[in-house]
Design an enzyme around this catalytic site. Sequence first.
Site, PDB file in Angstrom:
ATOM      1  N   TYR A  63      -1.140   8.572  -2.565  1.00 24.09           N
ATOM      2  CA  TYR A  63      -0.993   8.048  -4.123  1.00 24.09           C
ATOM      3  C   TYR A  63      -2.331   8.831  -4.741  1.00 24.09           C
ATOM      4  O   TYR A  63      -2.082   8.909  -5.896  1.00 24.09           O
ATOM      5  CB  TYR A  63      -0.901   6.731  -4.237  1.00 24.09           C
ATOM      6  CG  TYR A  63       0.399   6.068  -4.243  1.00 24.09           C
ATOM      7  CD1 TYR A  63       1.359   6.577  -3.518  1.00 24.09           C
ATOM      8  CD2 TYR A  63       0.403   4.695  -4.682  1.00 24.09           C
ATOM      9  CE1 TYR A  63       2.552   5.700  -3.533  1.00 24.09           C
ATOM     10  CE2 TYR A  63       1.763   3.850  -4.662  1.00 24.09           C
ATOM     11  CZ  TYR A  63       2.571   4.350  -4.134  1.00 24.09           C
ATOM     12  OH  TYR A  63       3.862   3.937  -3.965  1.00 24.09           O
ATOM     13  N   GLY A  64      -3.483   9.090  -3.958  1.00 23.19           N
ATOM     14  CA  GLY A  64      -4.596   9.334  -4.414  1.00 23.19           C
ATOM     15  C   GLY A  64      -4.755  10.509  -5.328  1.00 23.19           C
ATOM     16  O   GLY A  64      -5.868  10.626  -6.073  1.00 23.19           O
ATOM     17  N   CYS A 112     -11.231   2.447  -0.496  1.00 25.79           N
ATOM     18  CA  CYS A 112      -9.744   2.902  -0.263  1.00 25.79           C
ATOM     19  C   CYS A 112      -9.470   2.183   1.249  1.00 25.79           C
ATOM     20  O   CYS A 112     -10.297   2.163   1.977  1.00 25.79           O
ATOM     21  CB  CYS A 112      -9.689   4.502  -0.011  1.00 25.79           C
ATOM     22  SG  CYS A 112      -7.937   4.957   0.608  1.00 25.79           S
ATOM     23  N   THR A 113      -8.345   1.511   1.265  1.00 26.93           N
ATOM     24  CA  THR A 113      -7.971   0.815   2.151  1.00 26.93           C
ATOM     25  C   THR A 113      -7.694   1.526   3.419  1.00 26.93           C
ATOM     26  O   THR A 113      -7.567   0.983   4.657  1.00 26.93           O
ATOM     27  CB  THR A 113      -6.992  -0.472   1.919  1.00 26.93           C
ATOM     28  OG1 THR A 113      -5.595   0.657   1.432  1.00 26.93           O
ATOM     29  CG2 THR A 113      -7.245  -1.161   1.008  1.00 26.93           C
ATOM     30  N   HIS A 114      -7.392   2.944   3.544  1.00 25.98           N
ATOM     31  CA  HIS A 114      -7.252   3.477   4.549  1.00 25.98           C
ATOM     32  C   HIS A 114      -8.468   3.825   5.415  1.00 25.98           C
ATOM     33  O   HIS A 114      -8.721   4.223   6.439  1.00 25.98           O
ATOM     34  CB  HIS A 114      -6.736   5.028   4.314  1.00 25.98           C
ATOM     35  CG  HIS A 114      -5.438   5.100   4.154  1.00 25.98           C
ATOM     36  ND1 HIS A 114      -4.674   4.568   2.878  1.00 25.98           N
ATOM     37  CD2 HIS A 114      -4.008   5.755   4.664  1.00 25.98           C
ATOM     38  CE1 HIS A 114      -3.131   4.480   2.975  1.00 25.98           C
ATOM     39  NE2 HIS A 114      -2.978   5.547   3.997  1.00 25.98           N
ATOM     40  N   ASP A 118       0.894  -1.171   0.161  1.00 25.08           N
ATOM     41  CA  ASP A 118       0.096  -0.138   0.086  1.00 25.08           C
ATOM     42  C   ASP A 118       0.989   1.184   0.080  1.00 25.08           C
ATOM     43  O   ASP A 118       2.037   1.268   0.180  1.00 25.08           O
ATOM     44  CB  ASP A 118      -0.832  -0.063   1.102  1.00 25.08           C
ATOM     45  CG  ASP A 118      -1.879   1.214   1.167  1.00 25.08           C
ATOM     46  OD1 ASP A 118      -2.225   1.339   0.375  1.00 25.08           O
ATOM     47  OD2 ASP A 118      -1.944   2.006   2.377  1.00 25.08           O
ATOM     48  N   SER A 119       0.339   2.191  -0.240  1.00 29.13           N
ATOM     49  CA  SER A 119       0.949   3.636  -0.324  1.00 29.13           C
ATOM     50  C   SER A 119       1.478   3.938   1.225  1.00 29.13           C
ATOM     51  O   SER A 119       2.392   4.751   1.260  1.00 29.13           O
ATOM     52  CB  SER A 119       0.232   4.752  -0.824  1.00 29.13           C
ATOM     53  OG  SER A 119      -1.043   5.050   0.095  1.00 29.13           O
ATOM     54  N   GLU A 176      -3.227   9.378   7.780  1.00 28.11           N
ATOM     55  CA  GLU A 176      -1.598   9.199   8.003  1.00 28.11           C
ATOM     56  C   GLU A 176      -1.095  10.186   9.052  1.00 28.11           C
ATOM     57  O   GLU A 176       0.103   9.994   9.389  1.00 28.11           O
ATOM     58  CB  GLU A 176      -1.111   9.442   6.584  1.00 28.11           C
ATOM     59  CG  GLU A 176      -1.327   8.670   5.511  1.00 28.11           C
ATOM     60  CD  GLU A 176      -0.405   7.236   5.539  1.00 28.11           C
ATOM     61  OE1 GLU A 176       0.777   7.460   5.922  1.00 28.11           O
ATOM     62  OE2 GLU A 176      -1.021   6.219   5.132  1.00 28.11           O
ATOM     63  N   CYS A 195      -4.637  -1.316  -2.134  1.00 29.14           N
ATOM     64  CA  CYS A 195      -4.505  -0.208  -2.214  1.00 29.14           C
ATOM     65  C   CYS A 195      -5.398   0.032  -3.633  1.00 29.14           C
ATOM     66  O   CYS A 195      -5.210  -0.563  -4.709  1.00 29.14           O
ATOM     67  CB  CYS A 195      -3.112   0.510  -2.612  1.00 29.14           C
ATOM     68  SG  CYS A 195      -3.116   2.554  -3.207  1.00 29.14           S
ATOM     69  N   ASN A 196      -6.571   0.605  -3.475  1.00 30.82           N
ATOM     70  CA  ASN A 196      -7.595   1.088  -4.536  1.00 30.82           C
ATOM     71  C   ASN A 196      -6.830   1.757  -5.742  1.00 30.82           C
ATOM     72  O   ASN A 196      -6.899   1.724  -6.928  1.00 30.82           O
ATOM     73  CB  ASN A 196      -8.777   1.638  -3.972  1.00 30.82           C
ATOM     74  CG  ASN A 196      -9.439   0.668  -3.209  1.00 30.82           C
ATOM     75  OD1 ASN A 196     -10.365  -0.264  -3.676  1.00 30.82           O
ATOM     76  ND2 ASN A 196      -9.343   0.531  -1.917  1.00 30.82           N
ATOM     77  N   THR A 197      -6.028   2.888  -5.371  1.00 28.24           N
ATOM     78  CA  THR A 197      -5.767   3.818  -6.186  1.00 28.24           C
ATOM     79  C   THR A 197      -4.642   3.191  -7.066  1.00 28.24           C
ATOM     80  O   THR A 197      -4.782   3.203  -8.490  1.00 28.24           O
ATOM     81  CB  THR A 197      -4.753   4.789  -5.353  1.00 28.24           C
ATOM     82  OG1 THR A 197      -5.771   5.564  -4.550  1.00 28.24           O
ATOM     83  CG2 THR A 197      -4.458   6.257  -6.446  1.00 28.24           C
TER      84      THR A 197
HETATM   85  N1  DGL Z   1      -4.759   3.044   0.417  1.00 25.53           N
HETATM   86  C1  DGL Z   1      -4.904   3.861  -0.765  1.00 25.53           C
HETATM   87  C2  DGL Z   1      -6.295   3.317  -1.602  1.00 25.53           C
HETATM   88  O1  DGL Z   1      -6.682   2.205  -1.024  1.00 25.53           O
HETATM   89  C3  DGL Z   1      -4.626   5.098  -0.977  1.00 25.53           C
HETATM   90  C4  DGL Z   1      -4.306   6.187  -0.607  1.00 25.53           C
HETATM   91  C5  DGL Z   1      -3.340   7.316  -0.919  1.00 25.53           C
HETATM   92  O2  DGL Z   1      -2.416   6.793  -0.908  1.00 25.53           O
HETATM   93  O3  DGL Z   1      -4.108   8.029  -1.342  1.00 25.53           O
HETATM   94  O4  DGL Z   1      -6.637   3.891  -2.361  1.00 25.53           O
END
Ligand code: DGL
Length: 276
Positions: free
Chosen positions: A42-43, A194-196, A10-11, A160, A73-75
């Site tokens: 990353y988003g 988004c996994t966050h 993940d990011s 974060e 990570c979805n992004t």
């Molecule tokens: N956890 C990430 C996701 O699922 C991304 C977050 C990010 O870095 O913006 O998209």
Amino acid sequence: MKTSPIGVFDSGYGGLTVLKDLIKSMPEYDFLYLGDNARTPYGTRSFDVVYDYTLQAVKYLFAQGCPLVIIACNTASAKALRNIQMLDLPHLAPDNRVLGVIRPSVEKVSEITQNGHVGVLGTVGTVASESYPIELEKWSDGQVKSTVQEACPMWVPLVENNEIENVGADYFVQKNIEAILAKDKFIDTLILGCTHYPLLIDVIKKYVPENINILTQGAIVAEKLVDYLKRHPEMEKRLTKCSNLVYQTTESAVTFESKAALFMGSEVNAKTVHLW
Ligand code: DGL
């Protein structure tokens, strides 16, 4: 002993929400978690940059002996996975596999929605990629009739930066939830794309009506991975099973350890690594 762990990437910290459920469902496997905390989020980054960063991470995890990598990570799943699978994997390591989090989530949404009205919360990148509406249209077998999306650019920075229990989190979560509900008042299934976001679940639940199912991805990805390994014994055999857990980050190991330990509920030893 040389291990062949499942790589989880993940990011930053978000992929820990997936790792936690993977460990719960598959405790005997070895896992190597990699968070690119130095370059999170990353988003808001472009397609090319997310693809570059993700490819570096995948190459690194392959070099560490991971035959299977989960892009938690979805992004990165939205912007990089397809290219990696189609263009890079065949010459990098044709027998290795890289899987993402969008397809399993789409399958689950289709199983769960009663009225076909789905809401997707995600990063700017995931939403702009249109991956969820496209994949839901393609794989839901007509179950999903309407998909609305809302980008929540502040949620990852809140996680974060450890702001999830502060008033700022309430402000931004309420704002985005109200916005998506205004787009479709019939939503019965809301996917945290988004996994966050599961780290904000207590705040999210305050603003989402109780009749709406909120789907988090950890358990979904774990269920689908167990099934995948049953169907792919050639991959299953290559994975070592000593319950070994390794955490790596591209930023400070000390910071990672304290935040990750809070979330995982146990001591975490991390190492700083360099992908570039
Ligand atoms: N956890 C990430 C996701 O699922 C991304 C977050 C990010 O870095 O913006 O998209």
